[in-house]
Scaffold this motif. Sequence first.
Motif, PDB file in Angstrom:
ATOM      1  N   VAL A 130       0.850  -1.186   0.000  1.00  0.00           N
ATOM      2  CA  VAL A 130       0.000   0.000   0.000  1.00  0.00           C
ATOM      3  C   VAL A 130       0.889   1.239   0.000  1.00  0.00           C
ATOM      4  N   HIS A 131       0.582   2.156  -0.892  1.00  0.00           N
ATOM      5  CA  HIS A 131       1.285   3.440  -0.950  1.00  0.00           C
ATOM      6  C   HIS A 131       0.457   4.472  -0.192  1.00  0.00           C
ATOM      7  N   ILE A 132       1.121   5.222   0.680  1.00  0.00           N
ATOM      8  CA  ILE A 132       0.421   6.150   1.571  1.00  0.00           C
ATOM      9  C   ILE A 132       1.036   7.538   1.468  1.00  0.00           C
ATOM     10  N   LYS A 133       0.167   8.570   1.508  1.00  0.00           N
ATOM     11  CA  LYS A 133       0.593   9.962   1.636  1.00  0.00           C
ATOM     12  C   LYS A 133      -0.136  10.572   2.826  1.00  0.00           C
ATOM     13  N   SER A 134       0.568  11.379   3.602  1.00  0.00           N
ATOM     14  CA  SER A 134      -0.044  12.020   4.763  1.00  0.00           C
ATOM     15  C   SER A 134       0.561  13.403   4.952  1.00  0.00           C
ATOM     16  N   HIS A 135      -0.297  14.404   5.163  1.00  0.00           N
ATOM     17  CA  HIS A 135       0.136  15.788   5.352  1.00  0.00           C
ATOM     18  C   HIS A 135      -0.044  16.184   6.814  1.00  0.00           C
ATOM     19  N   PHE A 136       0.967  16.822   7.402  1.00  0.00           N
ATOM     20  CA  PHE A 136       0.861  17.270   8.796  1.00  0.00           C
ATOM     21  C   PHE A 136       1.952  18.294   9.086  1.00  0.00           C
ATOM     22  N   ILE A 137       1.915  18.845  10.295  1.00  0.00           N
ATOM     23  CA  ILE A 137       2.914  19.816  10.745  1.00  0.00           C
ATOM     24  C   ILE A 137       3.793  19.137  11.789  1.00  0.00           C
ATOM     25  N   MET A 138       5.092  19.194  11.564  1.00  0.00           N
ATOM     26  CA  MET A 138       6.037  18.570  12.493  1.00  0.00           C
ATOM     27  C   MET A 138       7.095  19.598  12.892  1.00  0.00           C
ATOM     28  N   ASN A 139       7.218  19.848  14.183  1.00  0.00           N
ATOM     29  CA  ASN A 139       8.197  20.807  14.707  1.00  0.00           C
ATOM     30  C   ASN A 139       8.096  22.167  14.011  1.00  0.00           C
ATOM     31  N   GLY A 140       6.856  22.594  13.741  1.00  0.00           N
ATOM     32  CA  GLY A 140       6.644  23.905  13.146  1.00  0.00           C
ATOM     33  C   GLY A 140       6.840  23.972  11.649  1.00  0.00           C
TER      34      GLY A 140
END
Length: 205
Positions: A130-140
Amino acid sequence: MTSSLNEQMTVSTTMLPHYDSPLPTLYEPQPQPPKPRLMFKMPRVVPDQKSKFESDELFRRLARETEQVRYTGHRDRPSEERRQKFQNQCRDGYTEIAFVSSGTNLQLSFTPTQGGYSPDLDFNKDPGKVHIKSHFIMNGVCVRWRGCLDLERLDGVGCLEFDEDAARLEDAILRDELEKYKAKLREFEDKQRPFKPFAAASTAK
């Protein structure tokens, strides 16, 4: 005789009327007017996200495409049950992975599947993966996790990428919050200005 005198001296106070004073007693705390406060919403991102992503050692290490990752959920369950839970989580829009070399754990979230399809998941590109993409904020910093995990072994490869589109939006929000804070600060200083000459005169006396 003594007993008789004591009986005569006894005065009952149970019937004395209770006196309610309309004035507050001296020891009661008086209500104070609220002190003016300046509230500043903590920004979600740093001022120069791209620079931090390119210079920070952790980001540089996690940005390597060959970095091995592993599913970390339900480690106390049998292997077959973990495989099923991993696929169910993916379809529900989340999962947990860790970068093996650094031990960095991430909680990934993405668009849940609807009718078996999601723009952030692909079960068909490589059979058994399975290929996955995820968007988020890490350490600003706005980042995008991109990777591929084996559905049998529950491991694979993945990396972090700088998310320019999300960073642009968050930068605009940050600038807007800063402008609002500066406007409130100017308003606060304007309200305090009439009291400063009075305070100075009192100090001089």
